[in-house]
Design an enzyme around this catalytic site. Structure first.
Site, PDB file in Angstrom:
ATOM      1  N   ASP A 156     126.561 -37.916   5.368  1.00 44.19           N
ATOM      2  CA  ASP A 156     126.043 -39.061   5.553  1.00 44.19           C
ATOM      3  C   ASP A 156     125.482 -39.778   5.196  1.00 44.19           C
ATOM      4  O   ASP A 156     124.506 -39.766   5.582  1.00 44.19           O
ATOM      5  CB  ASP A 156     127.515 -40.125   5.877  1.00 44.19           C
ATOM      6  CG  ASP A 156     127.650 -41.172   4.980  1.00 44.19           C
ATOM      7  OD1 ASP A 156     128.929 -41.033   4.683  1.00 44.19           O
ATOM      8  OD2 ASP A 156     127.548 -42.306   4.973  1.00 44.19           O
ATOM      9  N   ASN A 164     123.480 -49.038  -4.142  1.00 42.34           N
ATOM     10  CA  ASN A 164     124.115 -49.204  -5.324  1.00 42.34           C
ATOM     11  C   ASN A 164     123.870 -51.117  -5.751  1.00 42.34           C
ATOM     12  O   ASN A 164     123.741 -51.126  -6.344  1.00 42.34           O
ATOM     13  CB  ASN A 164     125.443 -48.469  -4.726  1.00 42.34           C
ATOM     14  CG  ASN A 164     125.685 -47.382  -5.318  1.00 42.34           C
ATOM     15  OD1 ASN A 164     124.421 -46.486  -5.596  1.00 42.34           O
ATOM     16  ND2 ASN A 164     126.290 -46.659  -4.638  1.00 42.34           N
ATOM     17  N   ASP A 173     122.640 -42.898  -8.002  1.00 38.86           N
ATOM     18  CA  ASP A 173     122.618 -41.343  -8.578  1.00 38.86           C
ATOM     19  C   ASP A 173     121.531 -40.568  -7.825  1.00 38.86           C
ATOM     20  O   ASP A 173     121.358 -39.211  -7.583  1.00 38.86           O
ATOM     21  CB  ASP A 173     123.016 -41.330  -9.582  1.00 38.86           C
ATOM     22  CG  ASP A 173     124.633 -42.034  -9.910  1.00 38.86           C
ATOM     23  OD1 ASP A 173     125.745 -42.142  -8.963  1.00 38.86           O
ATOM     24  OD2 ASP A 173     125.077 -42.305 -11.065  1.00 38.86           O
ATOM     25  N   ASP A 199     128.585 -39.627  -0.815  1.00 42.64           N
ATOM     26  CA  ASP A 199     127.544 -40.179  -1.141  1.00 42.64           C
ATOM     27  C   ASP A 199     127.582 -38.783  -0.062  1.00 42.64           C
ATOM     28  O   ASP A 199     127.093 -38.607   1.319  1.00 42.64           O
ATOM     29  CB  ASP A 199     126.764 -40.530   0.098  1.00 42.64           C
ATOM     30  CG  ASP A 199     128.027 -42.560   0.936  1.00 42.64           C
ATOM     31  OD1 ASP A 199     129.189 -41.637   0.620  1.00 42.64           O
ATOM     32  OD2 ASP A 199     126.562 -42.782   1.516  1.00 42.64           O
TER      33      ASP A 199
END
Length: 288
Positions: A156, A164, A173, A199
């Site tokens: 993770d 973000n 991304d 993620d």
């Protein structure tokens, strides 16, 4: 013929294509032979027809022989028309066969594209969640049959929501693509890297016991520490991950439970950090 799609039918489609190609060649050979026959019959018809036309005026030729020549000419003309009809039929069959082959090949390509799309993550090109579960089931079955181990790494990205929120989803991304590339490079031919969702990444390591999985996790950690990602505007963004490890059959013999074990170990690792700096926890019960 009925065209079926599903498991194992790719080979059937390939066989159909090869059989169709052979049939096409056979029809082409027939067409060539018929075309030659048409030319021969045309020549015979012209000769016999000409003689038959001349015979009535030939003085002294018996009527029976004159009638015979006329009959031969008529039969030659009929045979010529019959062969022409056969050639047209073969040509039509050949066109239909070519269309069938083209359609089958297009359908085969479409099925392959759909199959890849169904199990491939569009952003990273990795195996997606669905493909990961299918692959894991298959690998676990093989490991049980061969009595061999396998390990999972659940990974993770730390602080991904902050990435973000701060830099935008385009940057998020881009970070996921960078992480995917690092995981691929670190794993190489030892296993399969999957994007499990959001993620989270899952790495399947067939034949790997826990110590080897630990080595793979540490290699990932080292590579990410050396990876520098710069957002638009030049801001350096450190990338850290939390990694959980689970091993078959030590932790569990169930593929689903194996993922749960790796996931729990990953969340235990995440408690050690909020942002950069990869943390590895071998199993859910080890948080030291």
């Amino acid at each position: 013929a009925t065209l079926c799609l599903g498991g194992g039918n790719a080979m059937a489609m390939i066989l159909e294509r090869h059989l169709g190609t052979a049939r096409k060649q056979h029809l082409q050979e027939q067409l060539t032979a018929i075309t030659g026959s048409v030319e021969t019959l045309r020549d015979i018809a012209e000769v016999v027809g000409s003689v038959a036309a001349v015979v009535p005026g030939t003085r002294g030729l018996p009527a029976s022989e004159s009638d015979l020549l006329r009959m031969l000419a008529s039969r030659a003309e009929s045979a010529l028309e019959e062969v022409k009809g056969q050639r047209e039929l073969v040509e039509a069959h050949l066109r239909l066969q070519e269309y069938t082959l083209e359609y089958t090949m297009r359908l085969e390509r479409a099925v392959e594209v759909e199959r890849r799309n169904a199990t491939t993550d569009a952003l990273t090109g990795l195996v997606n969640h669905r493909g990961a579960l299918q692959l894991l089931q298959s690998v676990c079955d093989a490991a049980a049959h061969d009595e061999r181990p396998l390990s999972l790494l659940m990974i993770d990205v730390d602080g991904f929501k902050l990435f973000n929120d701060t830099f935008g989803h385009v940057t998020g991304d881009a970070i996921l693509k960078v992480v995917a590339d690092v995981l691929r490079a670190a794993t190489r031919e030892r296993g399969t890297v999957c994007r499990y969702g959001g993620d989270e990444f899952l790495i399947i390591l067939p034949g790997a016991e826990r110590p080897l999985a630990q080595v793979a996790a540490e290699e990932i950690s080292r590579r990410l520490e050396k990876t520098e990602f710069r957002a638009e505007g030049g801001s350096a963004i450190p990338i850290g991950v939390s990694i959980g490890i689970a091993t078959f059959p030590d932790d569990t013999a169930s593929p689903v439970d194996l993922v749960s074990h790796a996931d729990a170990a990953m969340y235990a690792a995440k408690k050690h950090t909020r942002f950069a700096g990869s943390i590895i926890v071998p199993n859910a019960g080890d948080t030291s």
